[in-house]
Motif scaffolding. Structure first.
Motif, PDB file in Angstrom:
ATOM      1  N   LEU A  69      10.530  19.067 -14.285  1.00 25.80           N
ATOM      2  CA  LEU A  69      11.766  18.344 -14.577  1.00 25.80           C
ATOM      3  C   LEU A  69      12.718  19.167 -15.450  1.00 25.80           C
ATOM      4  O   LEU A  69      13.899  18.848 -15.571  1.00 25.80           O
ATOM      5  CB  LEU A  69      11.428  17.015 -15.262  1.00 25.80           C
ATOM      6  N   GLY A  70      12.199  20.222 -16.067  1.00 25.48           N
ATOM      7  CA  GLY A  70      13.053  21.109 -16.860  1.00 25.48           C
ATOM      8  C   GLY A  70      14.027  21.886 -15.980  1.00 25.48           C
ATOM      9  O   GLY A  70      14.968  22.496 -16.480  1.00 25.48           O
ATOM     10  N   ALA A  75      15.808  17.608 -11.684  1.00 24.07           N
ATOM     11  CA  ALA A  75      16.300  16.464 -12.466  1.00 24.07           C
ATOM     12  C   ALA A  75      17.462  15.807 -11.727  1.00 24.07           C
ATOM     13  O   ALA A  75      17.561  14.583 -11.664  1.00 24.07           O
ATOM     14  CB  ALA A  75      16.716  16.917 -13.864  1.00 24.07           C
ATOM     15  N   LEU A 220      13.510  30.379 -15.832  1.00 20.41           N
ATOM     16  CA  LEU A 220      14.442  31.385 -16.323  1.00 20.41           C
ATOM     17  C   LEU A 220      13.749  32.457 -17.160  1.00 20.41           C
ATOM     18  O   LEU A 220      13.913  33.657 -16.925  1.00 20.41           O
ATOM     19  CB  LEU A 220      15.544  30.686 -17.129  1.00 20.41           C
ATOM     20  N   GLU A 221      12.960  32.028 -18.133  1.00 21.45           N
ATOM     21  CA  GLU A 221      12.335  32.983 -19.052  1.00 21.45           C
ATOM     22  C   GLU A 221      11.387  33.909 -18.292  1.00 21.45           C
ATOM     23  O   GLU A 221      11.352  35.118 -18.536  1.00 21.45           O
ATOM     24  CB  GLU A 221      11.542  32.256 -20.149  1.00 21.45           C
ATOM     25  N   LEU A 249      17.738  28.923 -11.643  1.00 20.94           N
ATOM     26  CA  LEU A 249      17.245  29.315 -12.969  1.00 20.94           C
ATOM     27  C   LEU A 249      16.835  30.783 -12.948  1.00 20.94           C
ATOM     28  O   LEU A 249      17.138  31.537 -13.877  1.00 20.94           O
ATOM     29  CB  LEU A 249      16.038  28.456 -13.378  1.00 20.94           C
ATOM     30  N   ALA A 252      19.842  33.051 -12.892  1.00 20.81           N
ATOM     31  CA  ALA A 252      20.429  33.177 -14.233  1.00 20.81           C
ATOM     32  C   ALA A 252      19.612  34.148 -15.085  1.00 20.81           C
ATOM     33  O   ALA A 252      20.163  34.910 -15.879  1.00 20.81           O
ATOM     34  CB  ALA A 252      20.510  31.803 -14.903  1.00 20.81           C
ATOM     35  N   ASP A 256      20.978  37.693 -16.677  1.00 19.93           N
ATOM     36  CA  ASP A 256      20.852  37.960 -18.105  1.00 19.93           C
ATOM     37  C   ASP A 256      20.271  39.358 -18.356  1.00 19.93           C
ATOM     38  O   ASP A 256      20.759  40.103 -19.208  1.00 19.93           O
ATOM     39  CB  ASP A 256      19.949  36.876 -18.719  1.00 19.93           C
ATOM     40  N   LYS A 259      22.837  42.109 -17.648  1.00 18.97           N
ATOM     41  CA  LYS A 259      23.808  42.270 -18.727  1.00 18.97           C
ATOM     42  C   LYS A 259      23.197  43.050 -19.890  1.00 18.97           C
ATOM     43  O   LYS A 259      23.838  43.941 -20.445  1.00 18.97           O
ATOM     44  CB  LYS A 259      24.320  40.893 -19.174  1.00 18.97           C
ATOM     45  N   LEU A 278      24.807  23.112 -12.204  1.00 21.36           N
ATOM     46  CA  LEU A 278      25.978  23.259 -13.072  1.00 21.36           C
ATOM     47  C   LEU A 278      25.990  24.581 -13.825  1.00 21.36           C
ATOM     48  O   LEU A 278      27.034  25.236 -13.988  1.00 21.36           O
ATOM     49  CB  LEU A 278      25.963  22.085 -14.067  1.00 21.36           C
ATOM     50  N   MET A 279      24.818  24.990 -14.299  1.00 17.64           N
ATOM     51  CA  MET A 279      24.666  26.206 -15.087  1.00 17.64           C
ATOM     52  C   MET A 279      25.273  27.440 -14.416  1.00 17.64           C
ATOM     53  O   MET A 279      25.749  28.346 -15.082  1.00 17.64           O
ATOM     54  CB  MET A 279      23.166  26.410 -15.288  1.00 17.64           C
ATOM     55  N   LEU A 282      28.715  28.528 -15.392  1.00 21.13           N
ATOM     56  CA  LEU A 282      28.954  28.853 -16.806  1.00 21.13           C
ATOM     57  C   LEU A 282      28.576  30.271 -17.167  1.00 21.13           C
ATOM     58  O   LEU A 282      28.941  30.775 -18.222  1.00 21.13           O
ATOM     59  CB  LEU A 282      28.159  27.891 -17.694  1.00 21.13           C
ATOM     60  N   GLU A 284      28.515  34.398 -16.954  1.00 20.65           N
ATOM     61  CA  GLU A 284      29.587  35.368 -16.742  1.00 20.65           C
ATOM     62  C   GLU A 284      28.971  36.637 -16.179  1.00 20.65           C
ATOM     63  O   GLU A 284      28.182  37.275 -16.875  1.00 20.65           O
ATOM     64  CB  GLU A 284      30.316  35.655 -18.047  1.00 20.65           C
ATOM     65  N   LYS A 286      30.279  34.146 -12.989  1.00 19.57           N
ATOM     66  CA  LYS A 286      29.730  32.932 -12.380  1.00 19.57           C
ATOM     67  C   LYS A 286      28.909  33.330 -11.154  1.00 19.57           C
ATOM     68  O   LYS A 286      29.247  34.277 -10.457  1.00 19.57           O
ATOM     69  CB  LYS A 286      30.872  32.008 -11.950  1.00 19.57           C
TER      70      LYS A 286
END
Lengths: 329, 329
Positions: A69-70, A75, A220-221, A249, A252, A256, A259, A278-279, A282, A284, A286
């Protein structure tokens, strides 16, 4: 205690209108609604659904088994399923699920639910057998090879078409070597997306090599750690110029790492996600993504579940998604 | 059907061990677990919790009322509550809740749950009265003025302390005019955070003016729209040099508008969020936030709920959070 009939008489409406009010339907005028509520209060009427459930042998309850659910993708889907279920007066249980909790799951749900929705999950073959004895329908939101074998209908988007579109878009931008990050461990929907990616690559005449398949473990991690190690292993340059991730995720997480390591996006690496959470708007730059219509799928899941409860055979449904090209590709 | 006792005998373990396995406890050795599962299968044992529930008059079910599951803050809290509940063999219903669905809610939950957790929600006073007749405890995760009046215990972080720390941090950076964005409409936890922000400002000797309070309606898109209009209304510069948002989604929306309008962060506007959801580490610049310990709060919620079910009086609990300073302040 007063009956629904008595409430209807006191309020001067039909029993159906009383039911509408109880079920929170919006097709009742405010003044009528107020009159019904006042009548219930005067008569001390409170519907007891447990009693109703014993009478009809229906529980009015659904279970949704989620993977993690994370992840806003799950979700969001759960949110839309719950909303559609509420419109049909169903309560929704949800439970995180791993194969280790299979026994617990079975013991918790037996006799408690009228239907089970797998949200990006698959059960063990034996578990399908046990549930089939309860006469409780199962629906899979996202396609799962194992559920499909058992004849369980699914809803998903057309990954074969969408991944071909994604790969064509990357080819147009000059990419011929395309990596893929998946979650190879647990959940079924990643497996299905991976299979479709592989087929789409072959259909587009591109080569698949072992080193272009990464396991980002869905989060993500984890994706960041895995991709950082991968970057370290290729000091003179990555073996691909574009990567598609089986969820956002992980996309993203890859972004990261790029970058942090001075890898230019999209010049040195183009990145695509697969859900449009949504993430992705946000970061950069996008993230470009495949759009997964979670609202539409949530509504359809409830429609299909109702049909299944009425013992109708259901064919699986495949919806169309689309590409959303932003600045990462 | 075989009893738990028979399963225990066949597997050569105690009945307690059979219960551990059924409840998915991790304190059972793998080989013992396999033996118990094999015995259940051989004897055709399947626990029927509905029967147990009729006998004990306990349902083994909890309800969590959420405000907006699309907010990763709430989804994360729900995830941790569900995980803690599962460890205690409770199934978790969750339901999105708005005052308009109050009747439906009451009619759905009556007789179905042993406890209700409000996740950033408050009910109507009348509803508290009706639920109190059922003898079902209510616990509020996040502090709500209205629940507090009814003697309902809550768990939250110490916003008074945290907002003072946040304001002191901003003062250290030279900010004396600090704006605040809240959700003034629905959910209780924003109201509580706002009250604490106002007190913290006064305690720090800073002025509160009407124009520094914005209503971002809790969501990213709404916050963006509201803040874009606000920026348009102040063509010669904003009336504050820093803003705290009562949730992270709104902070991300404000940040997005700043980037579109060429407002330098943190030079022209410092931004702070209030939850520390994953998204705040992905924006550019990364967002400074108050860290809300969702895992700890989820676990504690289940502990408190169990105490409440055993009819013990519970005091509310306030945990400490902390500031996480990143690049937006």
């Amino acid at each position: 205690m007063a009956s629904r009939q008595e409430v209807a008489e006191r309020a001067g409406v039909s029993v159906a209108v009383v039911s509408y009010v109880l079920n929170g339907k919006t097709n009742v005028k405010m003044e009528t609604r107020v009159r019904v509520l006042a009548a219930m209060k005067e008569l001390g009427y409170e519907p007891n659904l447990l009693a109703r459930s014993l009478k009809t042998k229906k529980t009015g309850q659904l279970a949704v088994l989620v993977n993690y659910l994370g992840n806003p993708f799950e979700a969001g889907l759960l949110l839309h399923i719950e909303s559609a279920a509420r419109d049909e007066s169903f309560l929704v249980f949800f439970q995180s699920y791993t194969p280790e909790t299979e026994e617990q799951l079975i013991s918790s749900l037996r006799g408690r639910v009228d239907g089970i929705i797998l949200l990006g999950q698959q059960l063990m073959t034996e578990t399908y057998d046990r549930i089939s004895e309860w006469d409780v329908p199962i629906l899979s939101v996202t396609q799962s090879p194992n559920a499909q074998e058992r004849g369980i209908p699914y809803i998903d988007v057309n990954w074969a078409v969408l991944y071909r579109q994604a790969i064509q878009h990357l080819k147009d931008k000059g990419h011929t070597s395309i990596g893929y990050m998946s979650d190879s461990q647990s959940s079924s929907y990643h497996v299905n997306r991976l299979l479709n990616f592989q087929e789409a690559m072959l259909a587009e005449g591109l080569e698949l090599q072992d080193e272009i398949l990464l396991n980002g473990e869905g989060r993500l991690e984890n994706a960041s750690e895995v991709f950082q190690r991968f970057v370290n292993n290729y000091p003179s340059g990555l073996p691909f110029s574009a990567i598609i991730c089986s969820n956002d995720l992980m996309a993203a997480g890859v972004l990261d790492v790029c970058k942090k390591n001075g890898i230019q996006i999209p010049e040195q690496l183009a990145i695509l996600g697969s859900e449009n959470i949504l993430m992705t708007t946000l970061t950069e730059p996008k993230l470009s993504v495949i759009h997964y219509p979670r609202d539409e799928i949530g509504k359809l899941a409830m429609e299909m579940m109702k049909e299944l409860m009425e013992k109708r055979q259901m064919a699986s449904r495949t919806l169309t998604g689309h590409l959303v090209i932003r600045n990462s590709s």
